[in-house]
Design a protein around this motif. Sequence first.
Motif, mmCIF file in Angstrom:
data_model
loop_
_atom_site.group_PDB
_atom_site.id
_atom_site.type_symbol
_atom_site.label_atom_id
_atom_site.label_comp_id
_atom_site.label_asym_id
_atom_site.label_seq_id
_atom_site.Cartn_x
_atom_site.Cartn_y
_atom_site.Cartn_z
ATOM 1 N N THR A 108 0.814 -1.210 0.000
ATOM 2 C CA THR A 108 0.000 0.000 0.000
ATOM 3 C C THR A 108 0.848 1.261 0.000
ATOM 4 O OG1 THR A 108 -0.198 -0.154 2.402
ATOM 5 C CG2 THR A 108 -2.012 -1.053 1.111
ATOM 6 N N GLU A 109 2.031 1.219 0.607
ATOM 7 C CA GLU A 109 2.900 2.402 0.561
ATOM 8 C C GLU A 109 4.338 2.026 0.866
ATOM 9 O OE1 GLU A 109 1.835 5.242 3.840
ATOM 10 O OE2 GLU A 109 0.494 3.616 4.431
ATOM 11 N N GLN A 119 -1.065 -4.462 3.027
ATOM 12 C CA GLN A 119 -2.353 -4.854 3.613
ATOM 13 C C GLN A 119 -2.524 -6.362 3.437
ATOM 14 O OE1 GLN A 119 -5.781 -3.278 1.545
ATOM 15 N NE2 GLN A 119 -7.008 -3.331 3.402
ATOM 16 N N TYR A 127 -2.255 -4.618 8.799
ATOM 17 C CA TYR A 127 -1.171 -4.180 7.917
ATOM 18 C C TYR A 127 0.155 -4.693 8.452
ATOM 19 C CZ TYR A 127 -4.414 -1.051 5.571
ATOM 20 O OH TYR A 127 -5.457 -0.568 4.844
#
Length: 146
Positions: A108-109, A119, A127
Motif C-alpha cells: 500500500t505504501e 495490507q 497491515y
Amino acid sequence: NHASHKGGFCYLPHELVRQPIDSEEFNQSLNRWASEIIQCFGQHQVVIIAIEKKLDTTKITPAELAKLMAKVVKKVLNQVYLAEILIEGGATSAAILAEIPLQNFLPTEELAQGVIRMQSLERPSTYLTLKPGSYAWPQAVTYAQL
C-alpha cells in the motif's frame, strides 16, 4: 529513555536460547513469554518484542532465533487482534511469514526506501510493514524506534 514511548517492551527470555527447540521446557518457556506479551497488550497500544543486545546467543543459530520469534508471534496473533505488525530483519520476516496464517499482501505504501507497508488480503484490517535490518525506521513509525 523508554518512558517517552507509548509502547511496552517484551524481551526474549534468556532461558529460551538455552533450551532445545521444541523440548518440553522450551514450549513452557515459549508459552510463558507469549502470555507476557499478551498481558503487555492489555497495558500498551504498542508492544515491542526484542532481543537484548547483551543476550548470549552463542548456543543458538540466527535461523533458530528467527524461528523462535516466529513461534511467539504466531501464538500472540492467535489471541490478540493486531492492526499493525512491524518486523525488522529479512530472516526474521521470512520466518514469521512462514508461521503465521497471513500469506497474501497488497503493498500500500513505501514509507522509505525498502520499507514497505502492506495490507493483508486474508485480514484486510491488518497491515504488515517489513524493514531490512540495514535500514533505519522512517520518521512515520517513530513509535517503533528503539
